[in-house]
Design an enzyme around this catalytic site. Structure first.
Site, PDB file in Angstrom:
ATOM      1  CG  ASP A  67      -0.273  -0.473   2.488  1.00 48.45           C
ATOM      2  OD1 ASP A  67       0.899  -0.131   2.713  1.00 48.45           O
ATOM      3  OD2 ASP A  67      -0.917  -1.208   3.258  1.00 48.45           O
ATOM      4  CG  ASN A 137      -9.011  -2.159  12.544  1.00 46.43           C
ATOM      5  OD1 ASN A 137      -8.003  -2.704  12.075  1.00 46.43           O
ATOM      6  ND2 ASN A 137      -9.576  -1.101  11.982  1.00 46.43           N
ATOM      7  CG  HIS A 139      -5.909  -2.703   9.327  1.00 44.23           C
ATOM      8  ND1 HIS A 139      -6.079  -1.649  10.204  1.00 44.23           N
ATOM      9  CD2 HIS A 139      -4.583  -2.689   9.001  1.00 44.23           C
ATOM     10  CE1 HIS A 139      -4.920  -1.043  10.392  1.00 44.23           C
ATOM     11  NE2 HIS A 139      -3.988  -1.659   9.675  1.00 44.23           N
ATOM     12  CD  GLU A 144      -8.971   0.364   8.240  1.00 43.68           C
ATOM     13  OE1 GLU A 144      -9.065  -0.457   9.178  1.00 43.68           O
ATOM     14  OE2 GLU A 144      -8.197   1.336   8.281  1.00 43.68           O
TER      15      GLU A 144
END
Length: 242
Positions: A67, A137, A139, A144
């Site tokens: 990314d 979380n 990810h 996400e």
């Protein structure tokens, strides 16, 4: 899914660096899937040291990063281009710049860039090893919670929790990018082997959910249950409280 417990981040990073070295020695045209963030900050310097010590020719090695932030020029201090060059690529002269692939987050047509990157991934081939971290979380990459398991490279909106976690690298939280160009979950799953690293108390809950929870899109990392060759590397802080 294999769980490997190593005492701390340093030993875990040494282990991963050695795995990468062994791969390239066995396959000089290896394809590496690379991750960024705090989890990887010891992996790449150690990998670079091993490459130099073993006089490894990297001319035919391909790398793909997961990314890049939207809105940051490659030269920006907090871009993942800068991260990768500072920690790895600038330290070994035999890297072939044409074989280093990182999404461009500063271009005008981001959707086109995402399609270009995904097509490049498919054309060059499956990464032999894909490195991953994991967010608090759950990810992976910037995929996400709620991300489709069929997702490919695209522009993503970052959640508030991810923005807050990344703010430690910026002068002010308002400076943290709100979007990124990220490989999708389907893109990641094409790798032949996946190594996920997690260290410290803040990642314990995500690893616990990954190991004990169901496979569903509310926990993006749970897609790894469907992959035949995944190794999860954790330190004592996590392992002793699972």
């Amino acid at each position: 899914m294999k769980i490997t417990n190593l005492v701390d981040k340093k030993l875990a990073s040494d282990y991963v660096a050695i795995e990468l070295l062994k791969l390239i020695k066995d396959k000089p045209d290896a394809i590496l899937g690379l991750a960024t963030g705090g989890t990887m900050t010891d992996v790449y310097p150690r990998f670079s040291e091993l490459l130099s010590a073993n006089h490894v020719d990297l001319a035919n090695v391909q790398t793909f990063n997961l990314d890049e932030y939207v809105g940051l020029e490659p030269e920006h201090a907090q871009s993942y281009h800068t991260y990768m060059h500072q920690l790895l690529f600038d330290h070994n002269a035999s890297w072939n710049a044409d074989n280093i692939h990182i999404p461009q987050g500063h271009v005008d047509d981001l959707e086109r860039e995402a399609r270009r990157y995904e097509n490049q991934l498919k054309q060059i081939g499956q990464p032999d090893i894909q490195l991953l971290g994991i967010g608090e979380n759950g990810h992976i990459g910037f995929n996400e919670p709620g991300t489709s398991f069929e997702s490919e490279t695209r522009v993503v909106d970052l959640t508030e929790s991810t923005i807050n976690a990344n703010s430690v690298h910026f002068d002010h939280i308002d400076d943290v990018p709100k979007q990124a160009v990220s490989m999708g979950l389907n893109s990641i799953m094409r790798a032949k082997r996946i190594i996920l690293l997690a260290f410290g108390e803040r990642k314990r809950d995500a690893i616990h959910q990954l190991l004990n929870g169901e496979t569903n899109e509310s926990l993006p990392a749970s897609i790894l249950h469907q992959h035949p060759n995944v190794e999860i590397i954790v330190d004592d802080t996590i392992f002793n409280r699972l």
